[in-house]
Design an enzyme around this catalytic site. Structure first.
Site, short mmCIF file in Angstrom:
data_model
loop_
_atom_site.label_atom_id
_atom_site.label_comp_id
_atom_site.label_asym_id
_atom_site.label_seq_id
_atom_site.Cartn_x
_atom_site.Cartn_y
_atom_site.Cartn_z
NE ARG A 172 12.69 -14.25 -38.01
CZ ARG A 172 13.52 -15.00 -38.73
NH1 ARG A 172 13.44 -16.31 -38.68
NH2 ARG A 172 14.43 -14.43 -39.46
CG ASP A 173 15.63 -10.01 -31.13
OD1 ASP A 173 15.51 -10.75 -30.13
OD2 ASP A 173 16.61 -9.26 -31.31
#
Length: 237
Positions: A79-80
């Protein structure tokens, strides 16, 4: 939250994922994570020197996709994914670091469904809308990273975060071929597919993107070897 993140990261053992060795508590009550230390530089630092040669960018993307495929196979979404969270080690390995926003499959969201997490420029459209995400959000972010490695800048930019999010949701980036004509159309196609705004139109997983990159690398390598062989034969004649 820290314990969940540590467990998510510690569950992963892969050459392209930074190792988590321990989670512990200091005497003053603060918790900490012990991770591997790697000599080298971040991909962010590398890109600041200028766009990468195509073979180098492809190899970095392949290794990142391999690490993500391993994580996705265990229900973990990073997610990053961004250049600052990718280490290029001095021995030639690419390591994904900081699974701090990772979500262990089956648990409630670590950060809360009503909060947009991640670095704005690399958010997928569904992330930017604050929706539930799956492994396809990492595919999007890796597509952005590959675009940036080849062109020197992110595909979606704005004067402020809200403008950047607006562009992610509503505009298409300039084709890589317009910014760098030496990039083969096939590579441009792979990036465009990874950056499809509709998750259903993207690669279903990092494993699928990895398969495309490996197959393309194999064809390019085979062509290069064929050309070299022909030149060698021509030199003998």
């Amino acid at each position: 939250r820290l314990v969940r993140e540590a467990k998510a990261s510690a569950a992963l053992e892969h050459p392209n994922i930074a190792a988590v060795h321990e989670i512990a508590e200091a005497p003053d009550g603060r918790m900490f994570i012990v991770m591997g230390y790697y000599e080298g530089e971040t991909l962010r630092q590398r890109i600041q020197k200028g766009p990468l040669p195509l073979p180098e960018a492809m190899e970095i993307a392949r290794q990142v996709a391999s690490g993500l495929a391993h994580a996705h196979g265990r229900g973990i979404v990073h997610r990053d994914v961004k250049p600052g969270n990718i280490m290029l080690t001095s021995d030639g390995l690419t390591k994904i670091i900081d699974f701090g926003l990772a979500k262990l499959h089956g648990l409630s969201t670590i950060t809360g469904a009503d909060r947009v997490m991640g670095t704005v420029a690399y958010l997928s459209p569904e992330q930017a809308r604050g929706e539930e995400v799956d492994q396809r959000t990492d595919v999007w972010s890796l597509g952005e990273v590959l675009y940036e490695m080849l062109t020197g800048h992110v595909p979606f930019r704005g004067e402020h975060p809200a403008a950047t999010i607006h562009n992610i949701l509503t505009t298409d980036p300039r084709p890589v071929l317009q910014l760098r004509p030496d990039v083969p159309p096939e590579m441009d196609r792979i990036i465009r597919k990874a950056l499809e705004k509709n998750p259903g139109s993207r690669y279903p997983s990092a494993a699928d993107l990895l398969a495309e990159l490996v197959e393309y690398q194999s064809r390019v390598s085979g062509l290069a070897q064929d050309v070299s062989a022909r030149r060698l034969v021509a030199g003998w004649m």
